[in-house]
Write an enzyme that holds these catalytic residues in place. Structure first.
Site, PDB file in Angstrom:
ATOM      1  N   LYS A 192       0.855  -1.185   0.000  1.00 36.16           N
ATOM      2  CA  LYS A 192       0.000   0.000   0.000  1.00 36.16           C
ATOM      3  C   LYS A 192       0.891   1.235   0.000  1.00 36.16           C
ATOM      4  O   LYS A 192       1.452   1.628   1.010  1.00 36.16           O
ATOM      5  CB  LYS A 192      -0.938   0.052   1.207  1.00 36.16           C
ATOM      6  CG  LYS A 192      -2.034   1.094   0.958  1.00 36.16           C
ATOM      7  CD  LYS A 192      -2.529   1.830   2.171  1.00 36.16           C
ATOM      8  CE  LYS A 192      -1.676   2.920   2.693  1.00 36.16           C
ATOM      9  NZ  LYS A 192      -1.567   4.140   1.852  1.00 36.16           N
ATOM     10  N   GLU A 267      10.234   1.535  10.335  1.00 33.58           N
ATOM     11  CA  GLU A 267      11.261   2.556  10.066  1.00 33.58           C
ATOM     12  C   GLU A 267      10.562   3.889  10.268  1.00 33.58           C
ATOM     13  O   GLU A 267       9.736   4.289   9.451  1.00 33.58           O
ATOM     14  CB  GLU A 267      11.760   2.457   8.620  1.00 33.58           C
ATOM     15  CG  GLU A 267      12.421   1.150   8.265  1.00 33.58           C
ATOM     16  CD  GLU A 267      13.793   0.969   8.889  1.00 33.58           C
ATOM     17  OE1 GLU A 267      14.311   1.925   9.509  1.00 33.58           O
ATOM     18  OE2 GLU A 267      14.337  -0.131   8.767  1.00 33.58           O
TER      19      GLU A 267
HETATM   20  P1  NAI Z   1       2.098   8.689   7.766  1.00 36.72           P
HETATM   21  O1  NAI Z   1       2.935   7.945   8.725  1.00 36.72           O
HETATM   22  O2  NAI Z   1       0.682   9.018   8.137  1.00 36.72           O
HETATM   23  O3  NAI Z   1       2.037   7.908   6.365  1.00 36.72           O
HETATM   24  C1  NAI Z   1       2.909   6.868   5.964  1.00 36.72           C
HETATM   25  C2  NAI Z   1       2.090   5.700   5.401  1.00 36.72           C
HETATM   26  O4  NAI Z   1       1.274   5.162   6.432  1.00 36.72           O
HETATM   27  C3  NAI Z   1       1.142   6.051   4.258  1.00 36.72           C
HETATM   28  O5  NAI Z   1       1.115   4.982   3.331  1.00 36.72           O
HETATM   29  C4  NAI Z   1      -0.190   6.170   4.967  1.00 36.72           C
HETATM   30  O6  NAI Z   1      -1.295   5.941   4.124  1.00 36.72           O
HETATM   31  C5  NAI Z   1      -0.075   5.079   6.000  1.00 36.72           C
HETATM   32  N1  NAI Z   1      -0.953   5.228   7.174  1.00 36.72           N
HETATM   33  C6  NAI Z   1      -1.407   6.377   7.732  1.00 36.72           C
HETATM   34  N2  NAI Z   1      -2.192   6.106   8.785  1.00 36.72           N
HETATM   35  C7  NAI Z   1      -2.259   4.764   8.901  1.00 36.72           C
HETATM   36  C8  NAI Z   1      -2.909   3.875   9.797  1.00 36.72           C
HETATM   37  N3  NAI Z   1      -3.651   4.320  10.796  1.00 36.72           N
HETATM   38  N4  NAI Z   1      -2.728   2.550   9.634  1.00 36.72           N
HETATM   39  C9  NAI Z   1      -1.945   2.076   8.646  1.00 36.72           C
HETATM   40  N5  NAI Z   1      -1.321   2.866   7.755  1.00 36.72           N
HETATM   41  C10 NAI Z   1      -1.467   4.192   7.877  1.00 36.72           C
HETATM   42  O7  NAI Z   1       2.856  10.026   7.407  1.00 36.72           O
HETATM   43  P2  NAI Z   1       2.241  11.383   6.793  1.00 36.72           P
HETATM   44  O8  NAI Z   1       0.945  11.719   7.442  1.00 36.72           O
HETATM   45  O9  NAI Z   1       2.257  11.277   5.334  1.00 36.72           O
HETATM   46  O10 NAI Z   1       3.345  12.435   7.261  1.00 36.72           O
HETATM   47  C11 NAI Z   1       3.265  12.998   8.561  1.00 36.72           C
HETATM   48  C12 NAI Z   1       4.625  13.028   9.204  1.00 36.72           C
HETATM   49  O11 NAI Z   1       5.151  11.722   9.317  1.00 36.72           O
HETATM   50  C13 NAI Z   1       5.702  13.770   8.441  1.00 36.72           C
HETATM   51  O12 NAI Z   1       5.645  15.129   8.675  1.00 36.72           O
HETATM   52  C14 NAI Z   1       6.951  13.145   8.978  1.00 36.72           C
HETATM   53  O13 NAI Z   1       7.306  13.742  10.207  1.00 36.72           O
HETATM   54  C15 NAI Z   1       6.555  11.721   9.225  1.00 36.72           C
HETATM   55  N6  NAI Z   1       6.986  10.842   8.133  1.00 36.72           N
HETATM   56  C16 NAI Z   1       8.161  10.180   8.278  1.00 36.72           C
HETATM   57  C17 NAI Z   1       8.639   9.383   7.257  1.00 36.72           C
HETATM   58  C18 NAI Z   1       9.925   8.661   7.399  1.00 36.72           C
HETATM   59  O14 NAI Z   1      10.498   8.210   6.420  1.00 36.72           O
HETATM   60  N7  NAI Z   1      10.428   8.493   8.606  1.00 36.72           N
HETATM   61  C19 NAI Z   1       7.947   9.256   5.975  1.00 36.72           C
HETATM   62  C20 NAI Z   1       6.673   9.963   5.933  1.00 36.72           C
HETATM   63  C21 NAI Z   1       6.258  10.732   6.983  1.00 36.72           C
END
Ligand code: NAI
Ligand code: MG
Length: 499
Positions: A192, A267
């Site tokens: 996903k 990660e």
């Molecule tokens: P996110 O953690 O919400 O999204 C990452 C993935 O998780 C996406 O595929 C999303 O659809 C999925 N996801 C979201 N909620 C979920 C749930 N409840 N259950 C299962 N999957 C879920 O990150 P987002 O909202 O795009 O970005 C917010 C913050 O997260 C950023 O500002 C950053 O600080 C952090 N982030 C860190 C990353 C990293 O590589 N460490 C990558 C992306 C975001």
């Protein structure tokens, strides 16, 4: 090919791809979401829709997991050399379609095409080739047990159906990093991708089929986190979830996984310290490394060196160089050859980063440079100027929380003990960088910093052969390297009575 013109021209293949409404890949078929729902993925350089994509939901996740379950035993039983051939063929097709994949990523994510083409897709291909080599190298061991009359050995078996939930910052690399080891070990997978950047995952799904990877082995369900992502992480048919993203969602996934004791690898976020000692040999090189440690990918990087600690003797000189260089960076659309920094991924991410900048200003820190959203011809996109704060208090929100944008906090320090304590003070522990000419100090620092990866006199290097992952709230488990193969296999111990 990298064009010599100032702007990359979109290839026919990409135009054609974007004209299609994109569907879910389940069991080798391209299907609409069962609800019929779709959503737009935007070009962050313009804020306009690029393409409509199926909004997969729990019912689609059920179908994808069922397909992955049906495909599992045949894939696990496929001779290792054959799995290797198929993964190499997949990597070959990624190579053939390199320009197209890089263009799709630039359009969907905003990053400079130069970087997508010269770095990201190459890293993804390199990973796929590395994992393609693993199926024939997975082995068990025999054990010298003390009870007489036994032959005891271990087998490495696939975990089962795996789920990969990936973020938007390095969509191609994140997909390859999870597809590669999952399939190499004989698992099947439901991927996903992030809702902000679903396109390259769908194109990878097409290429996997073209490579001959059997239907159901790799399924791609596009959709939102709270629907498709949550359904995957709760699904009883999923044996392992591999997640990259925010720490907050990582915690939710680990809680969901507890229901059926799924294997999880996480990660997550970071607030990584980069530490410059005053004995650095080349101050310019160190400052340049610090600049890119934070500003590459517009700061949307899990290992971003977002806390820069500079020893007192070189503090002023480093800060001055950083401000000068940051001012020279070109912020613009990723398709323009001169662009160093593309837009942020979304209006939400822009608002979030701007909020942190405002908090930073109010915290009493000094805004050295940047801080503003860019207007003019860039006004419709999510462009933000590279931003540097100095005189930041260690406990300020901008010093402690992951901003995930082009915002650097610079700190002055006096000595080694002090900087170790300050660098290690957060719950995160993803990456750290140390610049020094003192060999003993370099190794002392490497040993004492709380980080899954420490870079000495360099920053932000990766290789598929070298393990990567976080300590503390930055993650669980390791990806890359041979270690990731443990995460995608179960170890079975076999006792044979030999008389
Ligand atoms: P996110 O953690 O919400 O999204 C990452 C993935 O998780 C996406 O595929 C999303 O659809 C999925 N996801 C979201 N909620 C979920 C749930 N409840 N259950 C299962 N999957 C879920 O990150 P987002 O909202 O795009 O970005 C917010 C913050 O997260 C950023 O500002 C950053 O600080 C952090 N982030 C860190 C990353 C990293 O590589 N460490 C990558 C992306 C975001
Ligand atoms: Mg997009």
């Amino acid at each position: 090919m990298m064009t010599t013109t100032a702007t990359t021209e979109i290839s026919h293949a990409v135009t054609e791809f974007l004209q299609r409404e994109q569907r879910l890949l389940i069991d080798g078929e391209w299907l609409p979401a069962q609800t019929g729902a779709t959503f737009a993925t935007l070009n962050p350089a313009t804020g306009k829709p690029l393409c409509y994509v199926a909004a997969g939901d729990a019912a689609d996740v059920d179908a994808a997991v069922a397909a992955a379950q049906r495909a599992l035993s045949a894939w696990a039983a496929t001779p290792p050399a054959q799995r290797e051939r198929l993964l190499h063929r997949f990597a070959d097709l990624m190579e053939t379609h390199k320009e197209e994949l890089a263009q799709l990523e630039t359009l969907d994510n905003g990053k400079p095409f130069r970087v997508a083409y010269n770095v990201e897709i190459n890293v993804a291909i390199g990973q796929m080739r590395y994992y393609a080599g693993w199926p024939t190298k997975l082995t068990g061991e025999t054990y010298a047990v003390s009870s007489p009359g036994f032959h005891v050995y271990t087998r490495r078996e696939p975990v089962g159906v795996c789920a990969a939930i990936t973020p938007w910052n390095y969509s191609l690399v994140m997909a390859a990093q999870k597809i590669g080891p999952a399939l190499a070990a004989g698992n099947t997978l439901v991927l996903k991708p992030a809702e902000q950047t679903p396109l390259t995952a769908l194109r990878l799904g097409e290429l996997a089929l073209e490579a001959g990877i059997p239907p159901g082995v790799l399924n791609v369900v596009t959709g939102f986190g709270h629907t498709a992502g949550a359904a995957l992480s709760h699904h009883p048919g999923v044996a392992k979830v591999a997640f990259t993203g925010s720490t907050e969602v990582g915690k939710a996934i680990q809680r969901a996984a507890a229901e059926t004791i799924k294997r999880v690898s996480l990660e997550l976020g970071g607030k990584s310290p980069l530490i410059l000692f005053d004995d650095v040999e080349d101050l310019d090189a160190a400052a340049e490394a610090a600049l890119w440690a934070i500003f590459s990918n517009s700061g949307q990087n899990c290992v971003a060196g977002s806390r820069l600690f500079v020893q007192a003797g070189i503090y002023d000189a480093v800060l001055e160089r950083l401000a000068t260089r940051a001012q020279q960076l070109v912020v613009g659309p990723g398709l323009e050859a001169s662009t160093d920094l593309g837009p942020l991924i979304s209006a939400e991410q822009l608002a979030r980063v701007q909020r942190y900048i405002e908090i930073g200003r109010r915290s009493g820190a000094t805004l050295v440079i940047g801080g503003e959203r860019l207007g003019g011809r860039l006004a419709d996109g999510y462009f933000l100027a590279p931003t540097i704060f100095a005189h930041v208090a260690d406990n300020a929100a901008i010093a402690c929380e992951e901003i995930f944008g082009p915002v650097l906090s610079v700190f002055r320090f006096e000595d080694e003990e002090e900087v170790i304590a300050r660098a290690n003070a957060l719950p995160f522990g993803l990456a750290a960088g140390v610049w020094t000419q003192n060999l003993s100090r370099a190794h002392r620092m490497a040993a004492r910093l709380k980080a899954g990866v420490v870079w000495i006199n360099t920053y932000d290097w990766f290789d598929p052969a070298a393990p990567f992952g976080g300590m503390g709230e930055s993650g669980l488990g390791r990806e890359l390297g041979r270690q990731v193969m443990d995460a995608y296999t179960e170890l079975k111990t076999v006792w044979v009575k030999v008389e």
